[in-house]
Design a protein around this motif. Structure first.
Motif, PDB file in Angstrom:
ATOM      1  N   CYS A  22       1.864   4.775  -6.457  1.00  0.00           N
ATOM      2  CA  CYS A  22       0.846   3.885  -6.435  1.00  0.00           C
ATOM      3  C   CYS A  22       0.323   3.504  -7.679  1.00  0.00           C
ATOM      4  N   SER A  45       0.855  -1.180   0.004  1.00  0.00           N
ATOM      5  CA  SER A  45       0.029   0.041  -0.007  1.00  0.00           C
ATOM      6  C   SER A  45       0.905   1.303   0.027  1.00  0.00           C
ATOM      7  N   GLY A  46       0.246   2.481  -0.456  1.00  0.00           N
ATOM      8  CA  GLY A  46       0.891   3.634  -0.342  1.00  0.00           C
ATOM      9  C   GLY A  46       1.163   4.036   1.114  1.00  0.00           C
ATOM     10  N   HIS A  47       0.342   3.978   1.959  1.00  0.00           N
ATOM     11  CA  HIS A  47       0.584   3.966   3.413  1.00  0.00           C
ATOM     12  C   HIS A  47       1.627   3.331   3.906  1.00  0.00           C
ATOM     13  N   ASN A  79       5.088   5.071   2.194  1.00  0.00           N
ATOM     14  CA  ASN A  79       5.182   6.438   2.793  1.00  0.00           C
ATOM     15  C   ASN A  79       5.984   6.042   4.187  1.00  0.00           C
ATOM     16  N   ALA A 124       1.776   9.370  -4.509  1.00  0.00           N
ATOM     17  CA  ALA A 124       0.592   8.345  -4.572  1.00  0.00           C
ATOM     18  C   ALA A 124       0.108   8.440  -6.224  1.00  0.00           C
ATOM     19  N   ARG A 125      -0.068  10.002  -6.710  1.00  0.00           N
ATOM     20  CA  ARG A 125      -0.782  10.295  -7.985  1.00  0.00           C
ATOM     21  C   ARG A 125       0.656  11.093  -8.786  1.00  0.00           C
ATOM     22  N   GLU A 173      -2.630   8.282   8.178  1.00  0.00           N
ATOM     23  CA  GLU A 173      -1.728   7.110   8.625  1.00  0.00           C
ATOM     24  C   GLU A 173      -1.838   6.735   9.921  1.00  0.00           C
ATOM     25  N   ASP A 217       5.583  11.935  -1.382  1.00  0.00           N
ATOM     26  CA  ASP A 217       4.243  11.029  -1.306  1.00  0.00           C
ATOM     27  C   ASP A 217       3.736  10.969  -2.865  1.00  0.00           C
ATOM     28  N   HIS A 236      -1.376  13.007   3.396  1.00  0.00           N
ATOM     29  CA  HIS A 236      -1.742  11.764   4.012  1.00  0.00           C
ATOM     30  C   HIS A 236      -0.779  11.206   4.899  1.00  0.00           C
ATOM     31  N   SER A 253       2.020  -0.401  -4.225  1.00  0.00           N
ATOM     32  CA  SER A 253       2.599   0.777  -4.365  1.00  0.00           C
ATOM     33  C   SER A 253       4.146   0.324  -4.511  1.00  0.00           C
ATOM     34  N   LYS A 269      -4.183   3.511  -7.854  1.00  0.00           N
ATOM     35  CA  LYS A 269      -5.072   4.702  -7.866  1.00  0.00           C
ATOM     36  C   LYS A 269      -5.339   5.011  -9.452  1.00  0.00           C
ATOM     37  N   GLU A 321       3.739  16.231  -1.005  1.00  0.00           N
ATOM     38  CA  GLU A 321       2.748  15.367  -1.595  1.00  0.00           C
ATOM     39  C   GLU A 321       2.313  15.806  -2.990  1.00  0.00           C
TER      40      GLU A 321
HETATM   41  C1  PLP Z   1      -1.875  10.916  -1.382  1.00  0.00           C
HETATM   42  C2  PLP Z   1      -2.099   9.659  -0.857  1.00  0.00           C
HETATM   43  N1  PLP Z   1      -0.978   8.829  -0.216  1.00  0.00           N
HETATM   44  C3  PLP Z   1      -1.027   7.771   0.232  1.00  0.00           C
HETATM   45  C4  PLP Z   1      -2.331   7.053   0.078  1.00  0.00           C
HETATM   46  C5  PLP Z   1      -2.172   5.819   0.673  1.00  0.00           C
HETATM   47  O1  PLP Z   1      -2.609   4.720  -0.203  1.00  0.00           O
HETATM   48  P1  PLP Z   1      -3.115   3.125  -0.011  1.00  0.00           P
HETATM   49  O2  PLP Z   1      -4.652   3.435   0.322  1.00  0.00           O
HETATM   50  O3  PLP Z   1      -2.583   2.373  -0.806  1.00  0.00           O
HETATM   51  O4  PLP Z   1      -2.480   2.777   1.562  1.00  0.00           O
HETATM   52  C6  PLP Z   1      -3.346   7.701  -0.335  1.00  0.00           C
HETATM   53  C7  PLP Z   1      -4.609   6.906  -0.339  1.00  0.00           C
HETATM   54  O5  PLP Z   1      -5.638   7.364  -0.977  1.00  0.00           O
HETATM   55  C8  PLP Z   1      -3.252   8.990  -0.788  1.00  0.00           C
HETATM   56  O6  PLP Z   1      -4.421   9.634  -1.312  1.00  0.00           O
END
Ligand code: PLP
Length: 338
Positions: free
Chosen positions: A194, A57-59, A62, A168-169, A88, A166, A83, A205, A197, A136
């Motif tokens: 990620c 995961s992104g969580h 990070n 993610a996007r 988190e 971060d 995030h 991720s 997403k 981010e």
């Molecule tokens: C900016 C951002 N970082 C990290 C995450 C965490 O990703 P994950 O849901 O895969 O843990 C998200 C989740 O939506 C996010 O929007």
């Protein structure tokens, strides 16, 4: 339901499922899964970093970045509503046992004066040691300009700190700016991206950075029980997404822009597009009620403030669905205004 709550809700396409079913796999805890290895190598190359680590995961990505770069009691600087700090579970204080310091800037990144102010006297024995700045990108859909990112990176490095993004996007930022992902990740010591997403993969991720940092993160992933065995099954979905779904993000951005123009013309609301997200401003304190009305009219959305609603474009929304969504929101808004 036209689900615009998030770009995380997409399901794997038939071609992606086929790629996953046919993936060559091995035991990744022994470093023997060829598909995971390929995903990690391609991701590192795309992001212009030495190495990358596939994580669930992104969580986790990070938090591993922080764990691998920060000592207990060190300061990390991140946006108040990032995030990392807001979503988190306070993990930075639990895992790396870092001291979070929150900046708050509507653009999503800290200005120079604030950084100067926080850096002043950082050698003072009374102070926690500043160690990591987090950005981010994108930040609620908003792209961090590359010059600003570089400015923050230069500042961090001059102070002996590192920069984590971060991302993610980050794929959306890269497409929006028209630059390769490596340029969008420039200046960062570590970057989390990620696959689940906008790219539409079901799981995963990656954390990219120097070989040494990624090694430390790999050990910490195992410490947390995040070693995965035949993970090539899911990594194949991520690889497919990387190869086939990056360029199409431009379609999501185009549809977000069209949606924002249409919604902005409706009475009682204003709307702004940022990459694949549309942020709607409702009358004061009405976001929760209006969001319920949108949902009751068949458009999923998320209130993100007292008068802000977020709508996200993604892989499962085509032009016909976009037209439908606009009609339904117009009806919902008319009902909400009554
Ligand atoms: C900016 C951002 N970082 C990290 C995450 C965490 O990703 P994950 O849901 O895969 O843990 C998200 C989740 O939506 C996010 O929007």
């Amino acid at each position: 339901m036209i689900d615009l709550r998030s770009d995380t809700i997409t399901r794997p396409t038939a071609r992606m499922r086929r790629a996953m079913a046919e993936a060559e796999v091995g035991d990744d805890v022994f470093g023997e899964d060829p598909t995971v290895r390929r995903l990690e190598e391609e991701t590192a190359r795309l992001l212009g970093k030495e190495a990358a680590l596939y994580v669930p995961s992104g969580h986790m990505s990070n938090q591993l970045a922080i764990y691998a770069q920060v000592n207990s009691g060190d300061e990390i600087w991140a946006h108040r509503s990032s995030h990392i700090l807001a979503n988190e579970q306070g993990a930075t204080s639990v895992l790396a046992r870092a001291l979070p310091r929150a900046y708050d800037d509507p653009r999503g990144y800290p200005d120079h004066d604030l950084l100067e102010q926080w850096a002043a006297g950082s050698n003072d024995v009374h102070r926690a040691r500043p160690r990591l700045i987090c950005l981010e990108n994108t930040f609620t859909g908003r792209v961090v300009p590359l010059t600003e990112q570089q400015r923050v990176a230069d500042f961090a490095h001059a102070l002996g700190m590192s920069l984590h993004i971060d991302g993610a996007r980050l794929w959306n930022a890269s497409v929006e700016l028209g630059v390769p992902p490596s340029e969008a990740a420039s200046g960062a010591d570590t970057v989390s991206v990620c696959f689940s997403k906008g790219l539409g993969a079901p799981v995963g991720s990656a954390l990219a950075g120097s070989a040494e940092t990624v090694d430390r993160a790999r050990r910490a992933r195992k410490l947390l029980g995040g070693g995965m065995r035949q993970a090539g099954i899911i990594a194949a979905g991520a690889l497919h997404a990387l190869h086939h779904h990056r360029d199409r993000l431009a379609e999501d951005h185009r549809r977000a822009a069209e949606l924002a123009v249409a919604l902005d013309a409706l009475p009682g609301m204003s709307a702004l597009a940022r990459t694949n997200m549309v942020v709607v401003t409702t009358p004061p304190d009405e976001a929760a009620r209006w969001a319920r009305a949108f949902t009751e009219h068949g458009v999923g959305c998320v209130p993100i403030g007292p008068d802000l609603i977020r709508l996200v474009l993604h892989l499962e929304v085509d032009d016909a669905m976009l037209d439908q969504a606009i009609k339904r929101i117009a009806e919902a808004a008319a009902a909400a205004r009554r």
